[in-house]
Write a protein that holds these residues in place. Structure first.
Motif, mmCIF file in Angstrom:
data_model
loop_
_atom_site.group_PDB
_atom_site.id
_atom_site.type_symbol
_atom_site.label_atom_id
_atom_site.label_comp_id
_atom_site.label_asym_id
_atom_site.label_seq_id
_atom_site.Cartn_x
_atom_site.Cartn_y
_atom_site.Cartn_z
ATOM 1 N N ALA A 176 0.591 -1.010 -0.570
ATOM 2 C CA ALA A 176 -0.151 -0.171 0.171
ATOM 3 C C ALA A 176 0.963 1.301 -0.045
ATOM 4 O O ALA A 176 0.155 2.809 -1.088
ATOM 5 N N LYS A 177 1.871 1.429 0.691
ATOM 6 C CA LYS A 177 2.696 1.926 0.852
ATOM 7 C C LYS A 177 3.679 2.348 -0.590
ATOM 8 O O LYS A 177 3.718 3.142 -0.655
ATOM 9 N N LYS A 178 4.053 1.870 -1.230
ATOM 10 C CA LYS A 178 4.409 1.444 -2.674
ATOM 11 C C LYS A 178 3.663 2.373 -3.710
ATOM 12 O O LYS A 178 4.008 3.065 -4.521
ATOM 13 N N PHE A 179 2.018 1.860 -3.348
ATOM 14 C CA PHE A 179 1.197 2.949 -4.225
ATOM 15 C C PHE A 179 0.967 3.585 -4.243
ATOM 16 O O PHE A 179 0.649 4.798 -4.889
ATOM 17 N N LEU A 180 1.142 4.391 -3.276
ATOM 18 C CA LEU A 180 1.132 6.227 -3.203
ATOM 19 C C LEU A 180 2.334 6.781 -3.155
ATOM 20 O O LEU A 180 2.068 8.063 -3.428
ATOM 21 N N ALA A 181 3.583 5.930 -3.703
ATOM 22 C CA ALA A 181 3.994 6.878 -4.514
ATOM 23 C C ALA A 181 4.947 7.739 -3.109
ATOM 24 O O ALA A 181 4.581 7.783 -2.196
ATOM 25 N N ARG A 182 4.970 9.300 -3.759
ATOM 26 C CA ARG A 182 5.352 10.464 -2.735
ATOM 27 C C ARG A 182 4.532 11.083 -2.767
ATOM 28 O O ARG A 182 4.039 12.519 -2.338
ATOM 29 N N ARG A 183 3.079 11.105 -3.706
ATOM 30 C CA ARG A 183 1.803 11.603 -3.526
ATOM 31 C C ARG A 183 1.967 11.887 -1.657
ATOM 32 O O ARG A 183 0.526 13.396 -1.490
ATOM 33 N N LYS A 184 1.161 11.195 -1.009
ATOM 34 C CA LYS A 184 0.468 11.561 0.070
ATOM 35 C C LYS A 184 1.892 10.779 1.473
ATOM 36 O O LYS A 184 2.420 9.893 0.739
ATOM 37 N N LYS A 185 1.578 11.468 2.726
ATOM 38 C CA LYS A 185 2.579 11.246 3.516
ATOM 39 C C LYS A 185 2.843 9.589 3.713
ATOM 40 O O LYS A 185 3.523 9.241 4.591
ATOM 41 N N LEU A 207 -5.975 -4.135 -3.866
ATOM 42 C CA LEU A 207 -4.960 -2.412 -3.081
ATOM 43 C C LEU A 207 -4.695 -1.756 -3.570
ATOM 44 O O LEU A 207 -4.857 -0.548 -3.094
ATOM 45 N N ARG A 208 -4.150 -1.849 -5.270
ATOM 46 C CA ARG A 208 -3.262 -0.609 -5.526
ATOM 47 C C ARG A 208 -4.557 0.112 -6.629
ATOM 48 O O ARG A 208 -4.237 1.489 -6.191
ATOM 49 N N ASN A 209 -5.752 -0.371 -6.739
ATOM 50 C CA ASN A 209 -7.316 0.330 -7.302
ATOM 51 C C ASN A 209 -7.255 1.711 -5.898
ATOM 52 O O ASN A 209 -7.927 2.716 -6.118
ATOM 53 N N ALA A 210 -7.891 1.088 -4.691
ATOM 54 C CA ALA A 210 -8.100 1.266 -3.746
ATOM 55 C C ALA A 210 -6.797 2.172 -3.402
ATOM 56 O O ALA A 210 -7.859 3.645 -2.657
ATOM 57 N N VAL A 211 -5.113 2.226 -3.543
ATOM 58 C CA VAL A 211 -4.821 3.507 -2.562
ATOM 59 C C VAL A 211 -4.969 4.630 -3.424
ATOM 60 O O VAL A 211 -5.054 5.187 -3.232
ATOM 61 N N GLU A 212 -4.586 4.283 -4.872
ATOM 62 C CA GLU A 212 -5.205 4.862 -5.840
ATOM 63 C C GLU A 212 -5.785 5.824 -5.565
ATOM 64 O O GLU A 212 -6.174 6.769 -6.141
ATOM 65 N N ARG A 213 -7.196 5.484 -5.679
ATOM 66 C CA ARG A 213 -8.394 5.836 -5.755
ATOM 67 C C ARG A 213 -8.177 7.027 -4.125
ATOM 68 O O ARG A 213 -8.928 7.847 -4.462
ATOM 69 N N ALA A 214 -7.745 6.195 -3.496
ATOM 70 C CA ALA A 214 -7.847 7.456 -2.193
ATOM 71 C C ALA A 214 -7.642 7.890 -2.214
ATOM 72 O O ALA A 214 -7.512 9.417 -1.801
ATOM 73 N N VAL A 215 -6.085 8.507 -2.670
ATOM 74 C CA VAL A 215 -5.648 9.165 -3.257
ATOM 75 C C VAL A 215 -5.479 10.915 -3.898
ATOM 76 O O VAL A 215 -5.834 11.969 -3.493
ATOM 77 N N LEU A 216 -6.631 9.783 -4.785
ATOM 78 C CA LEU A 216 -7.209 11.264 -5.456
ATOM 79 C C LEU A 216 -8.504 12.311 -4.382
ATOM 80 O O LEU A 216 -8.409 13.392 -4.971
ATOM 81 N N VAL A 217 -9.147 11.240 -3.715
ATOM 82 C CA VAL A 217 -10.052 11.788 -2.908
ATOM 83 C C VAL A 217 -9.894 12.021 -1.366
ATOM 84 O O VAL A 217 -10.809 13.543 -1.008
ATOM 85 N N GLU A 218 -8.217 12.006 -1.513
ATOM 86 C CA GLU A 218 -7.989 12.497 -0.133
ATOM 87 C C GLU A 218 -7.760 14.057 0.549
ATOM 88 O O GLU A 218 -6.772 13.757 -0.453
ATOM 89 N N ASP A 219 -8.216 15.095 1.290
ATOM 90 C CA ASP A 219 -7.783 16.827 1.523
ATOM 91 C C ASP A 219 -6.533 15.694 2.280
ATOM 92 O O ASP A 219 -5.242 17.102 2.335
#
Ligand SMILES: Nc1ncnc2c1ncn2[C@@H]1O[C@H](COP(=O)(O)OP(=O)(O)OP(=O)(O)O)[C@@H](O)[C@H]1O
Ligand SMILES: [Mg+2]
Length: 289
Positions: A176-185, A207-219
């Motif tokens: 999950a942390k890998k899929f966050l890339a550096r876009r979120k803490k 898991l990858r899709n879930a994390v990538e979508r979360a990155v988009l919606v999370e403020d």
């Protein structure tokens, strides 16, 4: 997973055929590519053949190529995937999707280590290493005749069974942390709990899709549970698996109701069956917005 990787490492530089098994999304393609990229054949091509998506009548020409004039529209010689793979790797994804006659032709080419292009006589050397995958149960495929046993023994010198994600929960957070890339803490504690307790029927892909979508919606800087597109349908099941307390479950439910009412407190309080003042208190207590 560790023992799968240990075996893969041992056969990296061999020519032995490898059959990769595992549920959809578990990482079969990923492992096939890694074996090629780390092995002695890495400087040669990796050719991925999606057996299910090539129509049966075109498959032979896709695989073996054809000479000019073989079909009315064959203006030119076309090289097949086996030839394009040279001394690299050819990966038959969902091998059992090939019709039994095609399986027989592939088997013959593997045994003879040679084949001919359609409409030609010249024999071409088959030098690529063969990897293949199946997400279905091999026993059932053999019993139903979908997979020819002679081909199965040929492609299955080594079997690597990639476990589903729910059977290797230690992998969830690092992936999950890998899929966050550096876009979120990172992930808030409640989000980590959801990630660890959810069953992930779609495995690493889900898991990858879930994390990538979360990155988009999370403020927020960190992903919170409410932003993860999982567990919504079976929050209670997720909560029970994750051994949540009632308060944790309550805070998730309130967050979800605030989201669906677009933070209309009166409406949210009505749905929750509490008064507005209690809602505001709980909201403060749980740090919800
Ligand atoms: N160990 C891993 N590290 C990083 N990403 C991974 C890993 N395993 C799988 N993935 C990613 O998960 C997704 C699904 O993996 P992959 O396509 O290999 O699954 P599969 O088993 O071939 O699935 P299917 O049977 O549906 O074809 C891909 O985006 C892949 O990059
Ligand atoms: Mg695949």
């Amino acid at each position: 997973m560790r023992s799968v990787l240990d075996t893969a490492e041992k056969v990296l530089d061999h020519d032995a055929s490898i059959l990769i098994l595992g549920e959809s999304g578990a990482g079969k393609d990923f492992l096939a590519q890694a074996i090629h990229a780390c092995g002695a054949r890495r400087d040669e091509p990796f050719v991925h053949i999606e057996c299910a998506s090539v129509p049966a009548d075109l498959f032979e020409s896709e695989l073996f190529g054809h000479e000019r004039g073989t079909f009315t529209d064959a203006q030119q010689r076309k090289l097949g995937k086996l030839e394009l793979a040279r001394r690299g790797t050819v990966y038959f994804d969902e091998l059992s999707a090939l019709t039994p006659p095609l399986q027989a032709k592939l088997l013959r080419a593997m045994q003879e280590r040679r084949f001919t292009r359609l409409g030609g006589n010249a024999s071409v050397a088959f030098e690529a290493r063969v990897l293949s995958s199946s997400s279905a149960d091999v026993r059932a495929l053999l019993d139903s005749g979908a997979l020819r046993p002679d081909l199965y023994y040929r492609i299955n010198v080594v079997t690597l069974a990639v476990p589903p994600l729910r059977e290797r929960r230690e992998d969830i957070l690092p992936l999950a942390k890998k899929f966050l890339a550096r876009r979120k803490k990172g992930f808030a504690a409640d989000a980590e709990r959801v990630l660890l307790s959810y069953a992930w029927p779609g495995n690493v892909r889900e898991l990858r899709n879930a994390v990538e979508r979360a990155v988009l919606v999370e403020d927020d800087d960190a992903i919170r549970a409410a932003s993860l597109p999982v567990g919504a349908d079976d929050l209670v099941v997720t909560a029970a698996r994750g051994a949540w307390t009632l308060e944790q479950l309550e805070s998730h439910y309130i967050a979800e109701v605030l989201k669906t009412t677009r933070a209309n407190y009166s409406k949210a309080a009505e749905i929750l069956g509490i008064n507005r003042k209690t809602l505001l208190e709980k909201r403060r207590k749980y740090g919800l917005r």
